[in-house]
Design a protein around this motif. Structure first.
Motif, PDB file in Angstrom:
ATOM      1  N   LEU A   1       0.824  -1.210   0.000  1.00 44.47           N
ATOM      2  CA  LEU A   1       0.000   0.000   0.000  1.00 44.47           C
ATOM      3  C   LEU A   1       0.859   1.262   0.000  1.00 44.47           C
ATOM      4  O   LEU A   1       0.572   2.216  -0.734  1.00 44.47           O
ATOM      5  N   VAL A   2       1.918   1.269   0.795  1.00 44.91           N
ATOM      6  CA  VAL A   2       2.832   2.421   0.820  1.00 44.91           C
ATOM      7  C   VAL A   2       3.518   2.576  -0.529  1.00 44.91           C
ATOM      8  O   VAL A   2       3.617   3.675  -1.079  1.00 44.91           O
ATOM      9  N   ASN A   3       3.983   1.459  -1.100  1.00 38.11           N
ATOM     10  CA  ASN A   3       4.665   1.507  -2.394  1.00 38.11           C
ATOM     11  C   ASN A   3       3.758   2.064  -3.479  1.00 38.11           C
ATOM     12  O   ASN A   3       4.167   2.929  -4.259  1.00 38.11           O
ATOM     13  N   LEU A   4       2.517   1.569  -3.545  1.00 38.31           N
ATOM     14  CA  LEU A   4       1.597   2.038  -4.581  1.00 38.31           C
ATOM     15  C   LEU A   4       1.219   3.497  -4.359  1.00 38.31           C
ATOM     16  O   LEU A   4       1.094   4.259  -5.317  1.00 38.31           O
ATOM     17  N   ALA A   5       1.074   3.916  -3.097  1.00 37.86           N
ATOM     18  CA  ALA A   5       0.752   5.318  -2.796  1.00 37.86           C
ATOM     19  C   ALA A   5       1.888   6.243  -3.235  1.00 37.86           C
ATOM     20  O   ALA A   5       1.640   7.351  -3.728  1.00 37.86           O
ATOM     21  N   ARG A   6       3.116   5.801  -3.073  1.00 37.47           N
ATOM     22  CA  ARG A   6       4.278   6.611  -3.476  1.00 37.47           C
ATOM     23  C   ARG A   6       4.358   6.798  -4.985  1.00 37.47           C
ATOM     24  O   ARG A   6       4.988   7.729  -5.466  1.00 37.47           O
ATOM     25  N   GLN A   7       3.740   5.868  -5.711  1.00 32.62           N
ATOM     26  CA  GLN A   7       3.770   5.967  -7.169  1.00 32.62           C
ATOM     27  C   GLN A   7       2.895   7.110  -7.674  1.00 32.62           C
ATOM     28  O   GLN A   7       2.998   7.508  -8.825  1.00 32.62           O
ATOM     29  N   GLY A   8       2.034   7.626  -6.821  1.00 33.22           N
ATOM     30  CA  GLY A   8       1.201   8.763  -7.204  1.00 33.22           C
ATOM     31  C   GLY A   8      -0.083   8.339  -7.887  1.00 33.22           C
ATOM     32  O   GLY A   8      -0.483   7.181  -7.858  1.00 33.22           O
ATOM     33  N   SER A   9      -0.709   9.303  -8.517  1.00 35.82           N
ATOM     34  CA  SER A   9      -2.041   9.085  -9.088  1.00 35.82           C
ATOM     35  C   SER A   9      -2.013   8.423 -10.463  1.00 35.82           C
ATOM     36  O   SER A   9      -3.059   8.098 -11.008  1.00 35.82           O
ATOM     37  N   GLY A  10      -0.846   8.233 -11.023  1.00 34.18           N
ATOM     38  CA  GLY A  10      -0.756   7.591 -12.332  1.00 34.18           C
ATOM     39  C   GLY A  10      -0.998   6.102 -12.219  1.00 34.18           C
ATOM     40  O   GLY A  10      -1.587   5.611 -11.258  1.00 34.18           O
ATOM     41  N   ALA A  11      -0.539   5.358 -13.166  1.00 33.42           N
ATOM     42  CA  ALA A  11      -0.712   3.912 -13.161  1.00 33.42           C
ATOM     43  C   ALA A  11       0.058   3.293 -11.996  1.00 33.42           C
ATOM     44  O   ALA A  11       1.212   3.622 -11.755  1.00 33.42           O
ATOM     45  N   SER A  12      -0.591   2.420 -11.252  1.00 32.23           N
ATOM     46  CA  SER A  12       0.060   1.697 -10.165  1.00 32.23           C
ATOM     47  C   SER A  12       0.696   0.449 -10.747  1.00 32.23           C
ATOM     48  O   SER A  12       0.030  -0.339 -11.422  1.00 32.23           O
TER      49      SER A  12
END
Length: 94
Positions: A48-59
């Motif tokens: 969840l932290v990793n995907l949140a750090r990726q921002g609003s673009g494609a996860s």
């Protein structure tokens, strides 16, 4: 010959432990969460932290870069239980 069986057993044990470790934090997984798209597993908090750090673009999956739908992440109770057993075993050995 017995020695070889022992070393093979240790190799299998090591491989199993590696599979039960989160690719993000390197520790035995907690609350195992698996991606629906590519079946990679992580600690729930780590993914969840990793995907949140990726921002609003494609996860993207941090292992294979497959597009991941956060809504489709699923918990893996059986794998969580196995990882907790290995975590407890490691703790007893230390």
């Amino acid at each position: 010959m017995e020695e070889q069986g022992g070393s093979e057993s240790q190799l299998l044990q090591s491989e199993l432990e590696d599979e039960l470790k989160c690719p993000l934090c390197g520790d035995f997984m907690h609350e195992v969460t698996t991606t629906a798209e590519c079946n990679h597993s992580f600690c729930k908090k780590c993914i969840l932290v990793n995907l949140a750090r990726q921002g609003s673009g494609a996860s993207l999956c941090p292992v294979c870069s497959t597009s991941v739908d956060v809504e489709c992440l699923r918990s893996n109770g059986k794998l969580s239980k196995i990882a907790s057993i290995f975590r407890a075993k490691k703790s007893l050995q230390e």
